[in-house]
Design an enzyme around this catalytic site. Sequence first.
Site, PDB file in Angstrom:
ATOM      1  N   GLU A   1       0.877  -1.182   0.000  1.00 19.54           N
ATOM      2  CA  GLU A   1       0.000   0.000   0.000  1.00 19.54           C
ATOM      3  C   GLU A   1       0.908   1.224   0.000  1.00 19.54           C
ATOM      4  O   GLU A   1       1.442   1.609   1.037  1.00 19.54           O
ATOM      5  CB  GLU A   1      -0.899  -0.011   1.248  1.00 19.54           C
ATOM      6  CG  GLU A   1      -1.907  -1.148   1.279  1.00 19.54           C
ATOM      7  CD  GLU A   1      -3.146  -0.869   0.432  1.00 19.54           C
ATOM      8  OE1 GLU A   1      -3.385   0.311   0.076  1.00 19.54           O
ATOM      9  OE2 GLU A   1      -3.874  -1.817   0.122  1.00 19.54           O
TER      10      GLU A   1
ATOM     11  N   CYS B   1      -1.897   9.687   2.348  1.00 22.05           N
ATOM     12  CA  CYS B   1      -1.459   9.070   1.079  1.00 22.05           C
ATOM     13  C   CYS B   1      -2.381   9.422  -0.080  1.00 22.05           C
ATOM     14  O   CYS B   1      -1.938   9.483  -1.220  1.00 22.05           O
ATOM     15  CB  CYS B   1      -1.368   7.562   1.237  1.00 22.05           C
ATOM     16  SG  CYS B   1      -2.896   6.823   1.808  1.00 22.05           S
TER      17      CYS B   1
HETATM   18  P1  NAD Z   1       7.727   5.070   7.566  1.00 26.30           P
HETATM   19  O1  NAD Z   1       9.004   5.813   7.437  1.00 26.30           O
HETATM   20  O2  NAD Z   1       7.041   5.028   8.862  1.00 26.30           O
HETATM   21  O3  NAD Z   1       8.006   3.597   7.012  1.00 26.30           O
HETATM   22  C1  NAD Z   1       7.009   2.604   6.978  1.00 26.30           C
HETATM   23  C2  NAD Z   1       7.519   1.347   7.648  1.00 26.30           C
HETATM   24  O4  NAD Z   1       8.672   0.864   6.954  1.00 26.30           O
HETATM   25  C3  NAD Z   1       7.928   1.567   9.096  1.00 26.30           C
HETATM   26  O5  NAD Z   1       7.308   0.611   9.917  1.00 26.30           O
HETATM   27  C4  NAD Z   1       9.432   1.436   9.067  1.00 26.30           C
HETATM   28  O6  NAD Z   1       9.937   0.849  10.243  1.00 26.30           O
HETATM   29  C5  NAD Z   1       9.687   0.533   7.892  1.00 26.30           C
HETATM   30  N1  NAD Z   1      10.998   0.786   7.292  1.00 26.30           N
HETATM   31  C6  NAD Z   1      11.572   2.003   7.051  1.00 26.30           C
HETATM   32  N2  NAD Z   1      12.786   1.845   6.478  1.00 26.30           N
HETATM   33  C7  NAD Z   1      12.997   0.517   6.364  1.00 26.30           C
HETATM   34  C8  NAD Z   1      14.062  -0.294   5.850  1.00 26.30           C
HETATM   35  N3  NAD Z   1      15.165   0.255   5.350  1.00 26.30           N
HETATM   36  N4  NAD Z   1      13.923  -1.635   5.891  1.00 26.30           N
HETATM   37  C9  NAD Z   1      12.813  -2.197   6.396  1.00 26.30           C
HETATM   38  N5  NAD Z   1      11.771  -1.486   6.888  1.00 26.30           N
HETATM   39  C10 NAD Z   1      11.853  -0.159   6.883  1.00 26.30           C
HETATM   40  O7  NAD Z   1       6.639   5.642   6.566  1.00 26.30           O
HETATM   41  P2  NAD Z   1       6.813   6.276   5.131  1.00 26.30           P
HETATM   42  O8  NAD Z   1       7.339   5.278   4.189  1.00 26.30           O
HETATM   43  O9  NAD Z   1       7.461   7.601   5.202  1.00 26.30           O
HETATM   44  O10 NAD Z   1       5.255   6.540   4.826  1.00 26.30           O
HETATM   45  C11 NAD Z   1       4.836   7.507   3.966  1.00 26.30           C
HETATM   46  C12 NAD Z   1       4.544   6.893   2.606  1.00 26.30           C
HETATM   47  O11 NAD Z   1       3.539   5.900   2.759  1.00 26.30           O
HETATM   48  C13 NAD Z   1       3.982   7.891   1.629  1.00 26.30           C
HETATM   49  O12 NAD Z   1       4.517   7.625   0.361  1.00 26.30           O
HETATM   50  C14 NAD Z   1       2.493   7.599   1.637  1.00 26.30           C
HETATM   51  O13 NAD Z   1       1.824   7.967   0.459  1.00 26.30           O
HETATM   52  C15 NAD Z   1       2.479   6.121   1.848  1.00 26.30           C
HETATM   53  N6  NAD Z   1       1.235   5.704   2.468  1.00 26.30           N
HETATM   54  C16 NAD Z   1       0.413   4.877   1.787  1.00 26.30           C
HETATM   55  C17 NAD Z   1      -0.793   4.502   2.345  1.00 26.30           C
HETATM   56  C18 NAD Z   1      -1.731   3.585   1.635  1.00 26.30           C
HETATM   57  O14 NAD Z   1      -2.621   3.087   2.286  1.00 26.30           O
HETATM   58  N7  NAD Z   1      -1.580   3.341   0.360  1.00 26.30           N
HETATM   59  C19 NAD Z   1      -1.152   4.993   3.594  1.00 26.30           C
HETATM   60  C20 NAD Z   1      -0.273   5.827   4.254  1.00 26.30           C
HETATM   61  C21 NAD Z   1       0.924   6.188   3.699  1.00 26.30           C
END
Ligand code: NAD
Length: 485
Positions: free
Chosen positions: A216, A250
């Site tokens: 997602e 998102c």
């Molecule tokens: P985040 O930084 O919290 O990362 C998400 C998860 O990935 C965390 O639990 C983190 O621990 C893990 N993570 C981070 N780096 C990692 C690595 N190197 N290896 C393994 N795991 C790792 O969140 P984010 O990615 O900044 O979230 C924002 C993004 O998510 C935006 O692009 C947003 O559009 C998208 N998003 C999508 C939805 C959806 O439902 N489609 C909902 C919310 C956010």
Amino acid sequence: MDLHVTPLAEIAPKVAAARAAYDSGRTRPRAWRKATLQRMLSVIDSHEQRLLDALAADFGKHPHEAWLTEVAFVKAEIDFALAHLGEWMAPKRVRTPLSAKPSASYLVPEPVGVVCVIAPWNYPVQLLLAPIVAAVAAGNAVVAKPSELAPHASAAVSRLIDDLDEQAITVVEGGVAETTELLAQRFDHIFYTGNARVARIVARAAAEHLTPTTLELGGKSPAVVSRNANIAVTARRIAWGKFLNAGQTCIAPDYVLVEEPVHDQLVAALAATVKEFYGDDPQASSDFTRIVNSNHFHRLEKLLDSGKVAFGGVTDADTRYISPTVLTDVSADDPVMAEEIFGPILPVLKVKSVKEAVDFVAARSTGGDVPLALYSFSDKDAENDMVVAGTSSGGVCVNGTLWHIVNPNLPFGGVGESGSGAYHGRFGFDTFTHQRAVHTRSTRLDPALAYPPYTAKKQKVVRKALTMADPRDRLAKLRNRFRRV
Ligand code: NAD
């Protein structure tokens, strides 16, 4: 607040405990699924204040907005799952072709096993709990991982999960190291919400064990505004979708493509709406959220250099405040158009026609950048139809923003760079379910036609039988001729 971190050595045993709980068979019966979902409802109630306080501490979310988007949303998903659980779990008889009779065929929904749910920080409660609701409804054990970037919410939602079912639904807290260790374990499904860069890490780890994934993700979700749109209503709906959670959503409209003749009117209406929502000084409004951390604050601050600030553009690094901002005179090559904004900055770009907007979105999608959401504003159905038909996206909302994800009868998920797979309502249940094919044959008849020796006579009969169309398929073929699609 210091992030609570699960010791690395405890991660594999937690996954093993979830596996043991699943293997014991206790998560499969309807009774466990129902009782766990009901328990989730009561535990959410008893933890509600702690959750709201945590969300306020992490990024100043107003308690009403937090309740609506994080708590109420999850409770609605649970209520819906409880109402439909029996129907979703029931084996479904399907038709059997004449050539395979006498027999009966069924689809039997089975849980997939132990699932891993990894959530991001922007809706840290909803995006962790809603997939858990679906996984529990489908009879699975779960290992959940909240985001380290919202440490208060991580602690609050983890304590809530601790109260559900100690072994079958377990939580791992921490950052990259802990998630890496978690991803080294074998799961039967990984459900990841977050950015596309980390999604590639998740997909690589999943491939190691041939584990299916749901990804997602996000991206740039456009809003197309026609000269035939109701501009006052359009401005309110775009401003609501964009400035909720300070644009850290998102499916927030990322940018606007507006027909030239109504450009100035739309920008003025957006300015008036922001005043109506947050007063003369949004910084003083408790209804407006802050940016989650200083990395994201500085990333967003740089984007303010694109085009011209029509209104807003006020920042305060100490409180990570960026005012609701509209940028005009932005070109498609400006930095603000290069990546998902994920903050309260809205570029408004002029187009000569709705068709030009459609071509703009379609051209970006060709490279894989298919938006997660797409918004079309017009009072002419034909124009909205043209926008929908000429583009692709995870979901669409016509004359509105965000609302399409509230309906549990619609799947929520992306395409290409915005993700793969979907959930919400029945779609979540299906994501965590294996539809087992069960075919039951009678022993009363056992014609030797399929067995060797393959005599000429048998070959003739089998060829004839297999090429004979089922009368119901013939009828379907006939009906298809009259279908409009
Ligand atoms: P985040 O930084 O919290 O990362 C998400 C998860 O990935 C965390 O639990 C983190 O621990 C893990 N993570 C981070 N780096 C990692 C690595 N190197 N290896 C393994 N795991 C790792 O969140 P984010 O990615 O900044 O979230 C924002 C993004 O998510 C935006 O692009 C947003 O559009 C998208 N998003 C999508 C939805 C959806 O439902 N489609 C909902 C919310 C956010």
